[in-house]
Every structure is written in structure tokens, then in C-alpha cells.
Scaffold this motif. Structure first.
Motif, PDB file in Angstrom:
ATOM      1  N   ASP A  95       8.268   5.106  18.220  1.00  0.00           N
ATOM      2  CA  ASP A  95       9.684   4.759  18.364  1.00  0.00           C
ATOM      3  C   ASP A  95       9.887   3.337  17.867  1.00  0.00           C
ATOM      4  O   ASP A  95       9.279   2.395  18.405  1.00  0.00           O
ATOM      5  N   VAL A  96      10.733   3.182  16.863  1.00  0.00           N
ATOM      6  CA  VAL A  96      11.044   1.864  16.314  1.00  0.00           C
ATOM      7  C   VAL A  96      12.471   1.512  16.721  1.00  0.00           C
ATOM      8  O   VAL A  96      13.397   2.317  16.539  1.00  0.00           O
ATOM      9  N   PHE A  97      12.649   0.314  17.271  1.00  0.00           N
ATOM     10  CA  PHE A  97      13.958  -0.097  17.774  1.00  0.00           C
ATOM     11  C   PHE A  97      14.639  -1.057  16.802  1.00  0.00           C
ATOM     12  O   PHE A  97      13.974  -1.869  16.156  1.00  0.00           O
ATOM     13  N   GLU A  98      15.945  -0.951  16.721  1.00  0.00           N
ATOM     14  CA  GLU A  98      16.686  -1.862  15.862  1.00  0.00           C
ATOM     15  C   GLU A  98      16.522  -3.280  16.381  1.00  0.00           C
ATOM     16  O   GLU A  98      16.700  -3.558  17.572  1.00  0.00           O
TER      17      GLU A  98
ATOM     18  N   MET B 206      12.882  21.965  14.077  1.00  0.00           N
ATOM     19  CA  MET B 206      13.032  20.517  13.979  1.00  0.00           C
ATOM     20  C   MET B 206      12.931  20.110  12.514  1.00  0.00           C
ATOM     21  O   MET B 206      12.042  20.546  11.787  1.00  0.00           O
ATOM     22  N   LYS B 207      13.902  19.289  12.074  1.00  0.00           N
ATOM     23  CA  LYS B 207      13.939  18.848  10.688  1.00  0.00           C
ATOM     24  C   LYS B 207      14.002  17.329  10.607  1.00  0.00           C
ATOM     25  O   LYS B 207      14.505  16.666  11.510  1.00  0.00           O
ATOM     26  N   GLU B 208      13.505  16.810   9.488  1.00  0.00           N
ATOM     27  CA  GLU B 208      13.638  15.382   9.250  1.00  0.00           C
ATOM     28  C   GLU B 208      15.104  15.017   9.065  1.00  0.00           C
ATOM     29  O   GLU B 208      15.913  15.834   8.628  1.00  0.00           O
ATOM     30  N   GLY B 209      15.437  13.779   9.412  1.00  0.00           N
ATOM     31  CA  GLY B 209      16.802  13.304   9.270  1.00  0.00           C
ATOM     32  C   GLY B 209      16.824  11.794   9.125  1.00  0.00           C
ATOM     33  O   GLY B 209      15.788  11.149   8.934  1.00  0.00           O
ATOM     34  N   ARG B 210      18.015  11.260   9.243  1.00  0.00           N
ATOM     35  CA  ARG B 210      18.174   9.820   9.078  1.00  0.00           C
ATOM     36  C   ARG B 210      17.329   9.044  10.078  1.00  0.00           C
ATOM     37  O   ARG B 210      16.817   7.962   9.762  1.00  0.00           O
ATOM     38  N   ASN B 211      17.190   9.555  11.294  1.00  0.00           N
ATOM     39  CA  ASN B 211      16.468   8.832  12.344  1.00  0.00           C
ATOM     40  C   ASN B 211      15.174   9.518  12.766  1.00  0.00           C
ATOM     41  O   ASN B 211      14.651   9.247  13.841  1.00  0.00           O
ATOM     42  N   LEU B 212      14.687  10.391  11.925  1.00  0.00           N
ATOM     43  CA  LEU B 212      13.447  11.106  12.260  1.00  0.00           C
ATOM     44  C   LEU B 212      12.652  11.366  10.977  1.00  0.00           C
ATOM     45  O   LEU B 212      13.178  11.868   9.994  1.00  0.00           O
ATOM     46  N   GLU B 213      11.340  11.005  11.023  1.00  0.00           N
ATOM     47  CA  GLU B 213      10.469  11.241   9.865  1.00  0.00           C
ATOM     48  C   GLU B 213       9.148  11.826  10.343  1.00  0.00           C
ATOM     49  O   GLU B 213       8.637  11.477  11.417  1.00  0.00           O
ATOM     50  N   PHE B 214       8.591  12.741   9.534  1.00  0.00           N
ATOM     51  CA  PHE B 214       7.308  13.365   9.843  1.00  0.00           C
ATOM     52  C   PHE B 214       6.216  12.777   8.946  1.00  0.00           C
ATOM     53  O   PHE B 214       6.433  12.530   7.759  1.00  0.00           O
ATOM     54  N   LYS B 215       5.034  12.583   9.537  1.00  0.00           N
ATOM     55  CA  LYS B 215       3.857  12.164   8.784  1.00  0.00           C
ATOM     56  C   LYS B 215       2.676  13.015   9.236  1.00  0.00           C
ATOM     57  O   LYS B 215       2.355  13.065  10.432  1.00  0.00           O
TER      58      LYS B 215
ATOM     59  N   MET C 139      17.563   2.417  15.361  1.00  0.00           N
ATOM     60  CA  MET C 139      16.283   2.938  15.827  1.00  0.00           C
ATOM     61  C   MET C 139      16.019   4.344  15.300  1.00  0.00           C
ATOM     62  O   MET C 139      16.933   5.080  14.934  1.00  0.00           O
ATOM     63  N   GLY C 140      14.728   4.702  15.264  1.00  0.00           N
ATOM     64  CA  GLY C 140      14.336   6.028  14.828  1.00  0.00           C
ATOM     65  C   GLY C 140      12.927   6.351  15.273  1.00  0.00           C
ATOM     66  O   GLY C 140      12.220   5.502  15.831  1.00  0.00           O
ATOM     67  N   LYS C 141      12.522   7.597  15.018  1.00  0.00           N
ATOM     68  CA  LYS C 141      11.198   8.066  15.422  1.00  0.00           C
ATOM     69  C   LYS C 141      10.401   8.498  14.206  1.00  0.00           C
ATOM     70  O   LYS C 141      10.933   9.080  13.266  1.00  0.00           O
ATOM     71  N   ILE C 142       9.106   8.227  14.257  1.00  0.00           N
ATOM     72  CA  ILE C 142       8.169   8.752  13.272  1.00  0.00           C
ATOM     73  C   ILE C 142       7.133   9.565  14.037  1.00  0.00           C
ATOM     74  O   ILE C 142       6.490   9.046  14.955  1.00  0.00           O
TER      75      ILE C 142
ATOM     76  N   GLU D 230      -0.418  12.518   8.442  1.00  0.00           N
ATOM     77  CA  GLU D 230      -1.531  11.631   8.772  1.00  0.00           C
ATOM     78  C   GLU D 230      -1.050  10.189   8.692  1.00  0.00           C
ATOM     79  O   GLU D 230       0.079   9.916   8.255  1.00  0.00           O
ATOM     80  N   VAL D 231      -1.912   9.275   9.082  1.00  0.00           N
ATOM     81  CA  VAL D 231      -1.532   7.858   9.105  1.00  0.00           C
ATOM     82  C   VAL D 231      -1.925   7.202   7.794  1.00  0.00           C
ATOM     83  O   VAL D 231      -3.115   7.026   7.499  1.00  0.00           O
ATOM     84  N   THR D 232      -0.910   6.878   6.982  1.00  0.00           N
ATOM     85  CA  THR D 232      -1.116   6.110   5.759  1.00  0.00           C
ATOM     86  C   THR D 232      -0.070   5.002   5.721  1.00  0.00           C
ATOM     87  O   THR D 232       0.851   4.964   6.548  1.00  0.00           O
ATOM     88  N   ASN D 233      -0.171   4.118   4.753  1.00  0.00           N
ATOM     89  CA  ASN D 233       0.764   2.987   4.682  1.00  0.00           C
ATOM     90  C   ASN D 233       2.203   3.392   4.374  1.00  0.00           C
ATOM     91  O   ASN D 233       3.109   2.576   4.508  1.00  0.00           O
ATOM     92  N   THR D 234       2.430   4.626   3.975  1.00  0.00           N
ATOM     93  CA  THR D 234       3.780   5.034   3.565  1.00  0.00           C
ATOM     94  C   THR D 234       4.796   4.958   4.711  1.00  0.00           C
ATOM     95  O   THR D 234       5.992   4.821   4.462  1.00  0.00           O
ATOM     96  N   PHE D 235       4.318   5.020   5.960  1.00  0.00           N
ATOM     97  CA  PHE D 235       5.257   4.998   7.077  1.00  0.00           C
ATOM     98  C   PHE D 235       5.846   3.604   7.300  1.00  0.00           C
ATOM     99  O   PHE D 235       6.881   3.461   7.984  1.00  0.00           O
ATOM    100  N   LEU D 236       5.228   2.584   6.738  1.00  0.00           N
ATOM    101  CA  LEU D 236       5.664   1.214   7.017  1.00  0.00           C
ATOM    102  C   LEU D 236       7.046   0.903   6.426  1.00  0.00           C
ATOM    103  O   LEU D 236       7.805   0.109   6.983  1.00  0.00           O
ATOM    104  N   LYS D 237       7.385   1.532   5.295  1.00  0.00           N
ATOM    105  CA  LYS D 237       8.735   1.359   4.755  1.00  0.00           C
ATOM    106  C   LYS D 237       9.782   1.870   5.747  1.00  0.00           C
ATOM    107  O   LYS D 237      10.843   1.261   5.930  1.00  0.00           O
TER     108      LYS D 237
END
Length: 417
Positions: free
Chosen positions: A83-86, A1-10, A29-32, A12-19
Motif C-alpha cells: 500500500d503506497v500512500f499519497e 479483479m482487474k488492474e486499474g488506476r489505483n491497483l497494479e499486479f506484479k 494512494m494505490g496498491k501493488i 514477481e519482484v522486479t524494479n518495474t514496480f518502483l515507477k
């Protein structure tokens, strides 16, 4: 599994995911996944219940307006999926900035993208905005309406029917595009020789009606990709590249391009093909597969499309690509289509190889097409030429390397090299 346009890995929980939440809500839509490192390895989150509460609070406190999302937990792996929806209330801001995805990165939108988000959130198209001028003339549009539809005069009622006014009864950008003079970029056409360093002809159309741009582009096409051929007593027009396909491709480029930025539609003309590059990529909501298969789910410029449709220059229901393909039915070389985020490229190949030769010599090449091997007398008979004229043409073509000669004396035959 790799990161892509609609998928991001974190991890831990920090503010960087909010962007990235802002990016997914704005552009699809995409997944974190929380508890996954940058290499896609599961590392888990120690206290998943508390982490979910932190994620939820951060989104609710930091993203404006509030986006739609859902949170789920894999209790076995300790991975949290967000899951974030458009959303419909675009743009979605984090600390006063809107974001988008660029491959696996999250970056701030530029001013053009931000304007598009604002329009989309207001359920508006760019062409509906006021153009800033109420001194527009439509002589060329009136001329086309008379020619094609038999309209006696362009009236204010017709302009309203076309949708050329906004809610404040001002001319909109769509109206300006059809006006005789405007400030919009248009079409840049260049005819090349054997390479892009050999520019044989060039014309640029801008600041004029899109209908006039269309007609001028077709006129330049006709100069270089059509000729008359005489069969017996009949004269017929021959397309080196199908006119129907060229018209469809240019009309589609004008109708579907973005008009809120300045790049030109670029039409590059080569001996064996025409390349058409239209700025803006695909309209939102339309996938590459839907585009290639001839389906339109969302028109970027519905007012412009409606006028082209009423003038019988396009089919409203997205059949342009199908019609281009139909123009090549049975042909060895087929058109190609390429889509990027910022442009759509169409390549229209020639039915046969074209030759940089005189009209008379081209007729000799036509006689020799399909692998035929003929004597000079047979060629002269087919063209109804004198023997001396035929020999002169054959010698020129042979010297230039276009044809090959076999045999001697009366047994000499000629064929395409």
C-alpha cells in the motif's frame, strides 16, 4: 479483479514496480499486489519474507524523498500487498523522474504536471507565483469595485487584501489575471447554427481582465438568449436559457480552471443549448460526486475565487452547481455535468426550443406554445395585431415548417408543428 488506476499486479519482484510507487505517492494512494499475474490470477511468491525485505530495500534506496507505505502478507495465497500512500513532500522521483498513472499504465509526468507537484509539495498554488511584471494596471477592476461595492478608489491596501502580492512584494499571477492586460488565455465563444459547420458569430477574449471576460461573455449571451416580451402594457425580459445558470457556469469556469496551461474556456452556443468546457478537470481533492452535489473541498485558485466572491459573482462555499440546478427548477430539460481528467463540461439546455425567425414571428410561436390551437383572429387579438399582419406571419411560419394549419376558411386553426 482487474488492474486499474489505483491497483497494479506484479507476478514477481522486479524494479518495474518502483515507477508505480512514484505515481501513487504523487497522485493518490494505490496498491501493488505481488504474486498476481496480468490476468488477475494468484500465482504467489515463493519466499514472501525475503520478497518483502527486497521490496522495502528497493523503495528506500530508489525513491526520493522516501514515500509512506505499508507491506502485508497473505500467508494462505502467498500474495504480498504493498500500500503506497499519497505523500506531502511531492514530487516523488524514481531515477530522477516523477510518474503518474494513466488508466492501468504508469507514465512519466509532463513538465506542467511536474510543476504542479512542486507547488503542491511547497503548499503553494500556481496563482501565488510571481507574474514577472510590476507594471500592471487595474482600471476595470476599479470600475467593478465602484459599481458593485461603492469603493471610491482602488488602493494598494485593497490589492494587498486581495492577495495580489507574493512574499517578495511582487505582483503574482492572480494579480495579472485581474489586470487590464496580461498574457493569459481566456474565453472562446462561438454561436453555431444547426451544426458546428455553421458559425454564425464568434468572439475570443484573452489578454484582458477575467472580470471583463466574464462581462463580455454575459453580453454575448444576452444578445442571443434573451428578448423582451410585452404582456399588455408591461414589458418583461424572457430567458431562453436562464441567465442565472449561465453566469454561475462562466464564473465557475474562470475560478476553477487551470491557469498554468493555454487552452481557452470554450463556450459553444446552439439554438437549443449552451456548452461550456473548462480546462483542467476538477480541483485536487474534489470528487465528481462532490462537484455534482455542490461541495468544494479544495479551491484550485483561492485568490481568484475570493475576488469573485467579494464582488458577489460567486458563492464561496461551492454552491455554484446547486444554483445552476435551482435555475432549472420545474423545467423539463435539466442541465448536465461531465468531468474528465482534463476538463469539466456543463450543458445548459434551453427552456423551450428556439427558432431562427424574426422577432414578430417568434411572438406568434410564443402564443402557440403549450400545445395551443388557435385561429388567426384569436392570435391577432392576443398580439393586438391587424388581421393582415397576423396572416402574413402565419403564412411565413407555415411555409418554413414551424407551424401546421388545419381546416378551411373561418374554421382554420394553427398550432406548432
Amino acid at each position: 479483479m482487474k488492474e486499474g488506476r489505483n491497483l497494479e499486479f506484479k507476478q514477481e519482484v522486479t524494479n518495474t514496480f518502483l515507477k508505480t510507487v512514484s505515481a501513487f505517492a504523487n497522485f493518490g494512494m494505490g496498491k501493488i499486489l505481488f504474486g498476481v499475474d496480468d490476468n488477475g490470477n494468484s500465482v504467489g511468491i515463493d519466499d514472501v519474507d525475503n520478497a518483502c525485505l527486497v521490496i522495502e530495500n528497493k523503495i528506500n534506496d530508489s525513491i526520493r524523498p522516501k514515500p509512506e507505505y505499508s507491506i502485508s502478507i497473505n500467508n494462505k495465497t502467498k500474495i504480498i500487498t504493498l500500500d503506497v500512500f499519497e505523500g506531502k513532500d511531492k514530487p516523488y522521483f524514481y531515477k530522477g523522474k516523477a510518474y503518474r498513472r494513466s488508466d492501468t499504465a504508469t507514465i512519466e509526468t509532463d513538465h506542467v504536471e511536474l510543476k504542479r507537484l512542486v507547488l503542491e509539495g511547497s503548499n503553494l498554488h500556481f496563482e501565488e507565483l510571481a507574474c514577472g511584471s510590476n507594471q500592471l494596471t487595474f482600471d476595470y477592476l476599479e470600475k467593478k469595485l465602484k459599481e458593485i461595492l461603492g469603493v471610491s478608489k482602488l488602493t494598494d491596501d485593497i490589492l494587498r487584501t486581495f492577495g495580489f502580492y507574493n512574499g517578495e512584494k511582487q505582483y503574482n499571477i492572480a494579480a495579472a489575471l485581474f489586470a487590464d492586460e496580461n498574457k493569459n488565455s481566456g474565453i472562446d465563444m462561438a454561436r453555431f447554427g444547426n451544426s458546428i459547420s455553421e458559425i454564425m458569430d464568434r468572439e475570443t477574449y484573452s489578454g484582458i481582465s477575467v472580470l471583463k471576460q466574464y462581462d463580455m461573455a454575459v453580453a454575448m449571451y444576452e444578445r442571443y438568449y434573451q428578448y423582451d416580451k410585452i404582456d399588455g402594457i408591461e414589458r418583461r425580459k424572457v430567458d431562453i436559457i436562464p441567465e442565472k445558470a449561465f453566469r454561475e457556469a462562466v464564473a465557475n469556469a474562470l475560478v476553477h480552471r487551470t491557469w498554468d496551461n493555454n487552452p481557452y474556456i470554450r463556450i459553444s452556443m446552439f439554438p437549443d443549448r449552451i456548452e461550456i468546457a473548462s480546462p483542467g478537470g476538477l480541483p485536487k481533492g474534489l470528487t465528481k460526486e462532490e462537484y455534482i452535489n455542490g461541495f468544494i473541498s479544495d479551491l484550485r485558485n483561492p485568490i481568484v475565487a475570493n475576488v469573485f466572491f467579494r464582488l458577489h459573482l460567486i458563492e464561496m462555499f461551492g454552491t455554484g452547481i446547486k444554483r445552476i440546478k435551482e435555475a432549472y427548477n420545474g423545467a423539463t430539460r435539466q442541465p448536465s455535468f461531465e468531468v474528465t481528467d482534463n476538463a469539466v463540461f456543463v450543458v445548459l439546455p434551453a427552456f423551450t426550443t428556439t427558432y431562427e425567425i424574426t422577432t414578430d414571428n417568434k411572438k406568434v410561436m410564443e402564443v402557440l406554445e403549450d400545445g395551443m390551437r388557435l385561429s388567426s383572429s384569436e392570435i391577432a387579438d392576443k398580439l393586438d395585431w391587424s388581421k393582415s399582419k397576423t396572416i402574413r406571419a402565419l403564412n411565413t411560419l407555415h411555409t418554413s415548417g414551424y407551424i401546421k394549419r388545419k381546416g378551411n376558411g373561418r374554421g382554420t386553426t394553427y398550432s406548432i408543428n
